[in-house]
Scaffold this active site. Structure first.
Site, short mmCIF file in Angstrom:
data_model
loop_
_atom_site.label_atom_id
_atom_site.label_comp_id
_atom_site.label_asym_id
_atom_site.label_seq_id
_atom_site.Cartn_x
_atom_site.Cartn_y
_atom_site.Cartn_z
N ASP A 1 14.95 2.67 4.62
CA ASP A 1 14.00 2.04 3.68
C ASP A 1 14.71 1.55 2.43
O ASP A 1 14.48 0.44 1.96
CB ASP A 1 12.92 3.05 3.27
CG ASP A 1 11.96 3.39 4.39
OD1 ASP A 1 12.35 3.21 5.55
OD2 ASP A 1 10.84 3.83 4.10
N ALA B 1 1.98 4.14 3.65
CA ALA B 1 1.53 3.40 4.83
C ALA B 1 2.68 3.05 5.77
O ALA B 1 2.48 2.33 6.74
CB ALA B 1 0.80 2.14 4.40
N GLY B 2 3.90 3.52 5.48
CA GLY B 2 5.03 3.21 6.35
C GLY B 2 5.67 1.87 6.03
O GLY B 2 6.44 1.34 6.83
N LEU B 3 5.33 1.30 4.87
CA LEU B 3 5.86 -0.02 4.52
C LEU B 3 6.90 0.07 3.40
O LEU B 3 7.18 -0.92 2.72
CB LEU B 3 4.71 -0.96 4.14
CG LEU B 3 3.73 -1.20 5.31
CD1 LEU B 3 2.48 -1.92 4.83
CD2 LEU B 3 4.40 -2.00 6.43
N SER C 1 7.68 3.95 -1.23
CA SER C 1 8.42 4.91 -2.07
C SER C 1 9.85 4.45 -2.26
O SER C 1 10.42 4.61 -3.34
CB SER C 1 8.35 6.33 -1.50
OG SER C 1 9.02 6.40 -0.27
N PRO D 1 0.85 -1.20 0.00
CA PRO D 1 0.00 0.00 0.00
C PRO D 1 0.88 1.25 0.00
O PRO D 1 1.95 1.25 0.62
CB PRO D 1 -0.78 -0.11 1.31
CG PRO D 1 0.01 -1.03 2.17
CD PRO D 1 0.86 -1.90 1.29
N PRO D 2 0.46 2.32 -0.68
CA PRO D 2 1.27 3.55 -0.67
C PRO D 2 1.07 4.33 0.63
O PRO D 2 0.03 4.20 1.27
CB PRO D 2 0.70 4.34 -1.86
CG PRO D 2 -0.72 3.89 -1.98
CD PRO D 2 -0.77 2.46 -1.49
O1 PMV Z 1 8.35 6.49 5.31
P1 PMV Z 1 8.09 5.63 6.47
O2 PMV Z 1 6.72 5.77 7.01
O3 PMV Z 1 8.50 4.21 6.27
O4 PMV Z 1 8.99 6.19 7.70
C1 PMV Z 1 10.36 6.01 7.74
C2 PMV Z 1 10.83 6.01 9.12
C3 PMV Z 1 11.27 7.34 9.72
O5 PMV Z 1 12.20 6.99 10.75
C4 PMV Z 1 10.07 8.02 10.38
C5 PMV Z 1 11.90 8.31 8.73
C6 PMV Z 1 13.24 7.85 8.20
O6 PMV Z 1 13.69 8.48 7.22
O7 PMV Z 1 13.88 6.95 8.76
#
Ligand code: PMV
Length: 301
Positions: free
Chosen positions: A140, A92-94, A97, A89-90
């Site tokens: 990420d 959503a912290g997963l 991007s 899912p976009p």
């Molecule tokens: O983009 P997200 O929701 O996966 O958040 C990344 C995690 C953070 O620590 C909040 C930001 C980062 O750049 O590490």
């Protein structure tokens, strides 16, 4: 076809932006890109599951990221359509991007006959990530490109942790949010010296180290407790939401070892360490109107 992993942060989000460690892993929910040459100039990008269709010429955040990558990779004269297939899912912290950024780097490199090291793929994908988030820690992209599970520190990168995959229930609040806004919220709390902010961030980083030791020992009870405590700390820092708190409580009630928001918070997803109770947790979330899925964390290529 090129691809990249999604990710989930077990412990240490937000703290990782300020140099503390984060424990995070790739999930076996991936994103795949297929490229087809076309006649019209420009690069088109189609992500049916996100209802997204943009071109490298559009003034849209994804169009800008695509344009930036095409420039660095000397692929600006490419005339092609890139189709993206993903269940991630976009917003959503997963790691959607970052997965898109990594897969796009690999696609454009392939289309222009360039062989890139994993390190270079990550560098370029982080460049695109800056179009999405102003100050990404890089966690990420490190996971999207290489997979696995590890302790990540900004500037040092990922130290792999050797442990069996962890089964997670992932619950979706359905509330999109911008990582940049949530990161800015913590930055403001730091600027204003809001009491407890620095110690809460340090505590989240310490929990990531303790969580790594628990994962290595196979102690999911301890990992779960650390995660639930981290959720409360993140809530105190102002990055939870009523829906996320409700999903965490519901997961714990349904037998999770621990549960928390994952990623930037404010909306997005909750993760629960559940092992064989994962399906029960999904059913409980569904009863409250939240969709979800089960995945394995620590997926490798
Ligand atoms: O983009 P997200 O929701 O996966 O958040 C990344 C995690 C953070 O620590 C909040 C930001 C980062 O750049 O590490």
């Amino acid at each position: 076809m090129t691809w990249a992993f999604g990710k989930a942060i077990l412990l240490g989000e937000h703290a990782v932006v300020y140099g503390h460690p984060a424990l995070a892993g790739a999930i076996d929910c991936t994103l795949r890109c297929t490229l087809r040459i076309r006649e019209q100039p420009g690069i088109g990008l189609l992500v049916p599951s996100w209802q997204l269709s943009v071109s490298s010429r559009d003034d849209h955040v994804v169009g800008r990221a695509l344009r930036a990558l095409a420039k660095i990779l000397d692929a600006e004269s490419l005339a092609a359509d890139i189709a993206v297939d993903t269940a991630l899912p976009p917003a959503a912290g997963l790691g959607s991007s970052a997965a898109l950024s990594v897969a796009l780097v690999r696609t454009l490199a392939l289309a222009t006959d360039q062989i890139l090291s994993d390190q270079r793929v990550a560098e370029l994908a982080n460049h695109a990530e800056r179009c999405f988030h102003q100050n990404p820690s890089g966690v990420d992209v490190a996971l999207a490109s290489r997979g696995g599970l590890g302790l990540y520190r900004r500037g040092e990168g990922m130290t792999p942790v050797d442990a069996p995959p962890i089964r997670l229930a992932v619950g979706l609040s359905g509330m999109p949010r911008r990582t940049a806004d949530m990161v800015a919220r913590i930055a403001r709390a730091r600027e204003r010296d809001r009491p407890g902010t620095e110690s809460d961030l340090a505590g989240l980083g310490n929990a990531a180290v303790a969580g790594k030791d628990a994962v290595i020992r196979g102690d999911l009870v301890e990992l779960g407790q650390l995660m639930t405590r981290a959720h409360h700390t993140l809530a105190r820092l102002g990055v939870s939401a009523t829906e996320l708190d409700e999903m965490v409580a519901s997961a714990l009630h349904s037998g999770a070892f621990g549960a928390k928001l994952t990623g930037a918070g404010g909306g997005g997803a909750v993760i629960a360490v559940a092992q064989e109770r994962a399906e029960d947790i999904l059913t409980a979330w569904q009863g409250r109107g939240y969709r979800g899925f089960v995945c394995n964390l620590g997926a490798k290529t």
